[in-house]
Design a protein around this motif. Sequence first.
Motif, PDB file in Angstrom:
ATOM      1  N   ALA A   6       0.669  -1.262  -0.232  1.00  0.00           N
ATOM      2  CA  ALA A   6      -0.102  -0.099   0.054  1.00  0.00           C
ATOM      3  C   ALA A   6       0.870   1.240   0.309  1.00  0.00           C
ATOM      4  CB  ALA A   6      -1.083   0.056   1.218  1.00  0.00           C
ATOM      5  N   THR A   9      -3.617   8.619  -3.761  1.00  0.00           N
ATOM      6  CA  THR A   9      -4.596   9.689  -2.884  1.00  0.00           C
ATOM      7  C   THR A   9      -3.708  10.490  -2.128  1.00  0.00           C
ATOM      8  OG1 THR A   9      -4.520   7.992  -1.066  1.00  0.00           O
ATOM      9  CG2 THR A   9      -6.463   8.055  -2.371  1.00  0.00           C
ATOM     10  N   ASN A  10      -2.385  10.756  -2.658  1.00  0.00           N
ATOM     11  CA  ASN A  10      -1.279  11.558  -1.748  1.00  0.00           C
ATOM     12  C   ASN A  10      -1.587  13.029  -2.209  1.00  0.00           C
ATOM     13  OD1 ASN A  10      -0.018   8.898  -0.878  1.00  0.00           O
ATOM     14  ND2 ASN A  10       0.263   8.726  -3.198  1.00  0.00           N
ATOM     15  N   SER A  18      -5.456   2.486  -1.509  1.00  0.00           N
ATOM     16  CA  SER A  18      -4.606   3.716  -1.865  1.00  0.00           C
ATOM     17  C   SER A  18      -3.704   3.834  -0.605  1.00  0.00           C
ATOM     18  CB  SER A  18      -5.304   4.848  -1.892  1.00  0.00           C
ATOM     19  OG  SER A  18      -5.818   5.094  -0.469  1.00  0.00           O
ATOM     20  N   HIS A  19      -2.716   4.837  -0.902  1.00  0.00           N
ATOM     21  CA  HIS A  19      -1.792   4.960   0.370  1.00  0.00           C
ATOM     22  C   HIS A  19      -2.175   5.506   1.377  1.00  0.00           C
ATOM     23  CE1 HIS A  19       2.001   5.281   2.196  1.00  0.00           C
ATOM     24  NE2 HIS A  19       2.082   6.756   2.401  1.00  0.00           N
ATOM     25  N   ALA A  42      -5.383   7.277   3.591  1.00  0.00           N
ATOM     26  CA  ALA A  42      -6.838   7.242   3.830  1.00  0.00           C
ATOM     27  C   ALA A  42      -7.294   8.484   4.124  1.00  0.00           C
ATOM     28  CB  ALA A  42      -6.843   6.275   5.031  1.00  0.00           C
ATOM     29  N   SER A  79      -6.861  10.896   7.204  1.00  0.00           N
ATOM     30  CA  SER A  79      -5.357  11.447   7.273  1.00  0.00           C
ATOM     31  C   SER A  79      -5.338  12.935   7.029  1.00  0.00           C
ATOM     32  CB  SER A  79      -4.356  10.574   6.545  1.00  0.00           C
ATOM     33  OG  SER A  79      -3.221  11.476   6.402  1.00  0.00           O
ATOM     34  N   GLU A 100     -11.682  -0.679   2.005  1.00  0.00           N
ATOM     35  CA  GLU A 100     -10.724   0.044   1.391  1.00  0.00           C
ATOM     36  C   GLU A 100      -9.304  -0.149   2.067  1.00  0.00           C
ATOM     37  OE1 GLU A 100     -10.261   4.048  -0.071  1.00  0.00           O
ATOM     38  OE2 GLU A 100      -8.580   4.658   1.107  1.00  0.00           O
ATOM     39  N   ASN A 137      -5.306   0.611   3.007  1.00  0.00           N
ATOM     40  CA  ASN A 137      -4.624   2.021   3.182  1.00  0.00           C
ATOM     41  C   ASN A 137      -3.273   1.465   3.949  1.00  0.00           C
ATOM     42  OD1 ASN A 137      -7.559   3.427   3.791  1.00  0.00           O
ATOM     43  ND2 ASN A 137      -6.298   4.187   2.072  1.00  0.00           N
ATOM     44  N   HIS A 140       0.680   4.107   5.133  1.00  0.00           N
ATOM     45  CA  HIS A 140       0.907   5.522   5.795  1.00  0.00           C
ATOM     46  C   HIS A 140       1.023   5.618   7.222  1.00  0.00           C
ATOM     47  CE1 HIS A 140       1.702   9.720   4.966  1.00  0.00           C
ATOM     48  NE2 HIS A 140       0.423  10.130   5.739  1.00  0.00           N
ATOM     49  N   PHE A 179     -12.425   0.463   6.627  1.00  0.00           N
ATOM     50  CA  PHE A 179     -10.955   0.911   6.306  1.00  0.00           C
ATOM     51  C   PHE A 179     -10.014  -0.182   6.954  1.00  0.00           C
ATOM     52  CE2 PHE A 179     -11.516   4.693   3.831  1.00  0.00           C
ATOM     53  CZ  PHE A 179     -12.603   5.100   4.073  1.00  0.00           C
ATOM     54  N   ASN A 204      -6.060  -0.703   7.786  1.00  0.00           N
ATOM     55  CA  ASN A 204      -4.440  -0.113   7.461  1.00  0.00           C
ATOM     56  C   ASN A 204      -3.368  -1.131   7.722  1.00  0.00           C
ATOM     57  OD1 ASN A 204      -3.739   2.982   7.318  1.00  0.00           O
ATOM     58  ND2 ASN A 204      -2.029   1.754   8.207  1.00  0.00           N
TER      59      ASN A 204
END
Lengths: 225, 283
Positions: free
Chosen positions: B103, B169-170, B204-205, B207, B210, B234, B236, B238, B254, B256
């Motif tokens: 991720a 998503t950064n 995505s990286h 969330a 964040s 989802e 994530n 990060h 979500f 992580n």
Amino acid sequence: MRRLFLLPLLALLLPAPAPAAHLGAAVPDTTSVAPAAATTDEPATPLGLIAQPWYRPHHVLVQAAGGQGMVAAGVGYTTLRGKLDVDLLGGYVPKKYSITPMGVFTGKATYSPFTLDLGATKWQVRPLSVGMFVSYTASKGINSSRDEKYYKGYYWWSSHTRIGGFVGGRVARVIGTNRLGQPRTVAAYYELGTNDLYLTSAMTNLGGLPLHDILTLGFGVKLDL
Amino acid sequence: MKQLFSFFHTISLFHRSLMAGAVVCLLASCDLIEFSPNETRTPEAYRNLTQKNLERLQAQPNPTGGDTVRFVFTGDSQRFYSEAEDFVKSVNQQRNIAFVVLAGDVSDFGLVRELRWVHDKLQQLRMPYLTVIGNHDLVANGRKAYQEVYGPLNYTFTYAGTKFVMVDTNGREYGFNGRIPDVGWVQRELREPAPEVKRQVVMSHVAPMSEDFDPKVVGPYVQTLGDAPRLAFELNGHNHDFSIGKPYDNEVTFINSYSFEKRQYVVLTVWGEKEFKLETVQF
């Protein structure tokens, strides 16, 4: 402001002109008509910083790779009886290998303490050099790690400025004399080095990242003025 | 004098071995010649890895068979090369893993060499691996480096009835320009799933919870996820640590990932409409 890192290099250049007595310290060399009466154990070396303004470069150089540009060119100064070179280079990396073309501006110091004794010859070998460089990369496309996108300290490193070190060597050949009557050389050199970010990667992964993975190779030619 | 000679001799030997090493490396093209650490030049063996991994994945029969897909979920490999070796050893011992997803934050400094170092480790995996871009991968010339080594920043693939939507998503790396993530694209990819798509996964990286996610886009993005007809969850990275939750009213789950440095990863087994089993593995 961003070029401030070059200032320490200027300071390196400032040591006062060497005593004039060194003028004749060069080995008698076959092509030279210099009044070199004195003999010494030191083989022919460009003396540098003699009877000329400090800002006048002693040599020009071109280099490829070594993290300092696909091609780079610059000027340099020699001091400490030929053992220390301080060079300033401007390098270029085309858009093909970047987002936008990169300009790489490098200041570096190379210390080559030993000269092999080859007897009476025009060749001069300095088998070991150690050096350090600081470079600044200018390129519009580079996503800066320290700008208004981030709060202070978000990333600890700069995406533009690199500090690196290297070992290397050089082979020179005397090709005449300069206007001061000293031997003039053309030299080929190489640098095997790394930079702060690669070193950080290796040091935080002892055994996890092979040494050769973090090495870079550069090579170039220096011509005395 | 003799000592001096032997000193010179040693240096000369050292020098010769360095030179020999350099020549061998040149012949073996071990990439010593570097124009800049920020260059994006990539040898063929390291190019288009996303596409190469997807081709490998599509050619491989589903190890669990049937409707179930089982994969390893991790993230943030950035500068954890020793851990990466152990990660690969551990994952290679797992059974019925179809692929590995990472991720984002493949690299730490956004340098192309780092992506190659990570691939040197992860290519030892018995199964394909797929990545999504992280904020660290976008520093300096990282965007182009990632594109050269892996490929597109937004892409999708479907395997064993599961559609994965991989999205950048950064937002902070783009100065919160209101266009990252590309919500329109995510919407189009999720809205009307093809008949063979039994469930959807977005990865995505960063969330949306964040502070590094573009605040202007949080609302529409979260709504898009909520509107997706078959979204299982989802994924994530990060945060460098595991978590699972439903932070919004629309009940989207979500998850992580651990980072490599935590020496743990997640094995997800997904089946049915949105059924999944989650295991964590230490290595």
